[in-house]
Design an enzyme around this catalytic site. Structure first.
Site, short mmCIF file in Angstrom:
data_model
loop_
_atom_site.label_atom_id
_atom_site.label_comp_id
_atom_site.label_asym_id
_atom_site.label_seq_id
_atom_site.Cartn_x
_atom_site.Cartn_y
_atom_site.Cartn_z
N GLU A 63 47.37 9.71 20.32
CA GLU A 63 46.76 8.95 19.24
C GLU A 63 46.88 7.44 19.49
OE1 GLU A 63 44.68 9.58 17.16
OE2 GLU A 63 44.79 7.99 15.67
N LYS B 294 31.70 6.33 12.48
CA LYS B 294 32.87 6.98 11.91
C LYS B 294 32.70 8.48 11.77
CE LYS B 294 36.57 6.46 8.75
NZ LYS B 294 37.54 6.31 9.85
N HIS C 135 53.08 13.71 38.39
CA HIS C 135 52.16 14.61 39.11
C HIS C 135 50.79 13.97 39.29
CE1 HIS C 135 55.06 17.91 38.90
NE2 HIS C 135 55.37 17.40 37.72
N ASN D 59 19.29 10.31 8.40
CA ASN D 59 20.49 10.47 9.23
C ASN D 59 20.46 11.90 9.76
OD1 ASN D 59 23.95 11.09 8.34
ND2 ASN D 59 23.11 10.63 10.33
N GLY D 60 20.56 12.05 11.08
CA GLY D 60 20.53 13.40 11.66
C GLY D 60 19.55 13.43 12.82
N LYS E 113 43.61 4.87 20.01
CA LYS E 113 43.38 3.64 19.23
C LYS E 113 43.12 2.47 20.18
CE LYS E 113 42.79 5.14 16.27
NZ LYS E 113 42.82 6.39 15.59
N CYS F 98 24.62 6.77 11.27
CA CYS F 98 23.60 6.25 10.36
C CYS F 98 24.07 6.38 8.91
CB CYS F 98 22.26 6.94 10.49
SG CYS F 98 21.54 6.82 12.11
N TRP G 98 22.75 4.23 13.93
CA TRP G 98 23.48 4.54 15.16
C TRP G 98 22.49 5.33 16.00
CZ3 TRP G 98 25.11 8.79 18.05
CH2 TRP G 98 26.15 8.55 18.96
N ARG H 1 29.15 3.68 9.68
CA ARG H 1 28.43 4.87 10.17
C ARG H 1 27.47 4.53 11.31
NH1 ARG H 1 28.93 9.07 6.69
NH2 ARG H 1 27.13 10.06 7.63
N GLU I 103 39.65 2.87 21.91
CA GLU I 103 38.41 2.83 21.12
C GLU I 103 38.15 1.48 20.46
OE1 GLU I 103 38.18 5.58 17.84
OE2 GLU I 103 40.25 5.21 17.27
C1 F6R Z 1 39.28 7.96 15.91
C2 F6R Z 1 38.33 8.54 14.99
C3 F6R Z 1 37.61 9.77 15.40
C4 F6R Z 1 37.68 10.82 14.29
C5 F6R Z 1 36.84 12.04 14.67
C6 F6R Z 1 36.95 13.14 13.63
O1 F6R Z 1 39.88 6.81 15.39
O2 F6R Z 1 38.13 8.06 13.90
O3 F6R Z 1 38.11 10.26 16.60
O4 F6R Z 1 39.01 11.18 14.11
O5 F6R Z 1 35.50 11.65 14.79
O6 F6R Z 1 36.52 12.74 12.38
P1 F6R Z 1 36.86 13.59 11.09
O7 F6R Z 1 38.32 13.55 10.89
O8 F6R Z 1 36.11 12.92 9.97
O9 F6R Z 1 36.37 14.99 11.34
#
Ligand code: F6R
Length: 610
Positions: free
Chosen positions: A482, A605, A505, A105-106, A486, A2, A79, A32, A489
């Site tokens: 990583e 995010k 395995h 937000n929360g 990507k 949010c 969200w 967000r 997601e």
């Molecule tokens: C993946 C992504 C998330 C953040 C995770 C941590 O692309 O963006 O997995 O890496 O939510 O976020 P921060 O770094 O802000 O604590």
């Protein structure tokens, strides 16, 4: 999770209707959350609310946000946590009289009991959200004769949980109330208007002067005036005002079709900025602390955790006793953590609740915490003992890209310095690696230019696949993790990373003709073992893709369906460069499959709920 915004402006403070300004601010917060959106504006006749299910671009046109005039407004992009995405559950939420509107937000954890109490008192609820109790509680206190600010404070004394709140009360048309507990909230000080928002890019077009609110703070903004209080005492705000060096351009797409692509291309610059900020002063405290540590914990979530795993590799290799963990799993370590231990808490946003909670728990046991973050004055740096900032600039795309490579840059610079300090690295090893790290921005520029076209073509193949493996060894394992994250997601291709040795395995059972396997090959002692793993996959007719240092191309070329030639780099430096083709592959695969890479489904995010 949010995004919220509140704006109070002088008459004629903007050249356009305030609804349009709010809409633009919300677009910059859309990362967000984006399942519903709404605005509320104070008019002569009361509060006008326009809100609905859907993304900003669609809802704002359907409901005509851009035409709504006024001087005081709030907005929200959601969200969903409590209550499914719907028109009714979209924020702002109002009280029974329609004179109080709230964005949040929360999570208000005691909302059910408050709601029951309020219903008993005759309040009528129109949504399933936890937020709506806030508006009705304030209404209840106003009815009891409280002045609006006192009613807001009384409401705050009743709610539990996490919140960033912005509250509009139509009897005070030039003021917005706010309160913060755990969820981020920033005040922006403009010349014709003041702002309060979940994140700085929301109002960066109008001001770069900010105050990051702290937990337990509440107050109000008016045009030209800000008041903050904590525990009933006014907070001195002069020393809290900061000028942020981010520019509005940094928060716009600048001609790129998506923020993610822009941010991938920004990595050479973001890394050079981060390197420029890594002075001895920035690193020395952390080096000293780590040198004398008994044990090192490394924590983060998602991409930040993967950066932490690279850090784990670098520090373990130097002989330290390192324990990396996913922030939300911190409890396992609480009995062993104590005085003498040091934790590296990695978080781009500095607001991720899982990491924040773990930092608090570690510190309560006497562990010293060094935060690695991209956002100045955010909660995790504030609550840590030391902080090292990455200088990636604002990252708007939901998928972390430039923040990952700048985190790796910080961790490598730190590890190299530490290696010299503890006598594990010679000064020539240090300066060779450091020289190469300093050349990464240039190297990356030419890697992007060299691989982008080929990756785009490869994405045509990937976009038809259901799932993929990403395999590596050593430091190539977190790199593969990583890359897989990507792909998963943003392109919704199920992608799993494994240590290549582990693939036999179990995972190899899934491999059949055309199954994509992406290998990360680095210039280290794992090359021959990886060659064997590539052969095994090839023998099962897998579709093999390899990121291969130029030095080994001739060794691998015949075994790989796609050889992505990469510069031969020190294996410690290589992940910063090698992850970029994987970011591009995920990006173009998502676009080919018709998805918006900036707004992957179900994701937000900054995760501010546990
Ligand atoms: C993946 C992504 C998330 C953040 C995770 C941590 O692309 O963006 O997995 O890496 O939510 O976020 P921060 O770094 O802000 O604590």
């Amino acid at each position: 999770m949010c995004g919220i915004i509140g704006i109070v402006s002088v008459q004629g403070g903007f050249k356009e209707p305030i609804g349009k300004v709010v809409r633009r601010c919300l677009e910059r917060l859309e990362y967000r959350g984006y399942d519903s959106v709404g605005i509320a504006v104070i008019k002569d006749y009361g509060i006008e609310v326009r809100k609905g299910k859907g993304k900003i671009a669609e809802v704002s046109v359907r409901l005509g946000f851009d035409n709504v005039d006024g001087t005081t407004a709030i907005g929200h992009t959601r969200w969903a946590t409590h209550g499914k995405p719907s028109d009714e559950n979209a924020h702002p939420h109002t009280d029974c009289t329609g004179t109080i509107a709230v964005v949040h937000n929360g999570i208000i954890s005691n909302f059910l009991e408050l709601k029951e109490e309020l219903i008993r008192r005759g309040h009528v609820f129109r949504s399933e959200t936890d937020t709506e109790v806030v508006a009705h509680l304030i209404e209840e206190y106003v009815k009891m004769g409280y002045k609006p600010f006192d009613a807001v404070k009384a409401m705050l004394s009743r709610i539990q949980g996490t919140y960033a709140l912005v509250i509009m009360i139509s009897t005070e048309p030039h003021r917005l109330y706010f309160a913060r507990n755990t969820s981020p909230l920033i005040v922006g000080l403009g010349s014709n208007a003041n702002f309060v928002a979940s994140d700085i890019p929301a109002f960066l077009e109008f001001t770069n002067m900010v105050i990051a609110l702290r937990d337990g703070e509440y107050g109000y903004i008016e045009p030209g005036y800000v008041y903050i209080e904590k525990d009933g005492r006014p907070v001195k705000i002069e020393e809290r005002v900061r000028a942020i060096s981010w520019t509005p351009d940094m928060a716009s797409k600048e001609g790129y079709p998506h923020f993610m692509l822009k941010e991938i291309h920004e990595q050479p610059y973001a890394i050079s900025q981060t390197l420029a900020g890594l002075t001895d002063r920035a690193l020395d405290d952390a080096v000293k602390l780590l040198m004398d540590s008994r044990r090192i914990f490394i924590l983060g979530a998602g991409t930040s955790y993967h950066a932490g795993l690279v850090g784990d590799y670098l520090l373990t290799e130097l002989g330290f006793d390192v324990h990396p963990f996913i922030s939300s799993e911190y409890r396992k370590f609480m009995n062993m953590a104590g005085q003498g231990d040091v934790a590296l808490a990695i978080s781009q946003s500095g607001e991720t609740i899982d990491t924040l909670i773990a930092v608090r728990a570690l510190r309560s046991r006497g562990v010293k915490v060094v935060a690695v973050s991209n956002v100045i004055d955010s909660a995790i740096p504030r609550e840590s003992d030391y902080v090292i900032y990455t200088r990636a600039g604002p990252e708007i795309g939901v998928a972390a890209t430039k923040t990952f490579t700048t985190q790796l840059t910080v961790l490598l610079a730190l590890a190299l310095k530490l290696g010299v300090a503890v006598g594990r690295l010679s000064s020539s090893e240090y300066s060779n690696a450091m020289d190469e790290l300093n050349r990464v921005p240039k190297i990356l520029d030419s890697v992007i230019a060299g691989v982008e076209g080929r990756v785009k073509a490869l994405s045509e193949v990937m976009s038809k696949k259901q799932s993929a493996y990403y395999l590596g060894r050593g430091i190539g394992v977190p790199l593969s993790m990583e890359g897989a994250l990507k792909m998963k997601e943003i392109a919704y291709v199920h992608a799993e990373a494994y240590p290549a040795g582990e693939s036999k395995h179990g995972p190899i059972a899934l491999v059949e003709e055309g199954y994509p396997v992406v290998f990360s090959i680095l210039d280290d002692e794992n090359v021959d073992a990886l060659l064997g793993n590539v052969m095994e996959m090839r023998a099962r007719d897998a579709y093999t893709i390899g990121l291969v240092p130029s030095k080994y191309v001739s060794k691998f070329r015949d075994l790989l369906n796609v050889t992505m030639e990469m510069p031969t780099l020190n294996y410690r430096v290589a992940p910063i460069v090698y992850v970029v083709p994987m970011q591009l592959l995920a990006y173009y695969t998502a676009v080919n499959r018709g998805y918006d890479p900036d707004k992957p489904r179900n994701l937000a995010k900054t995760v501010t709920v546990e």
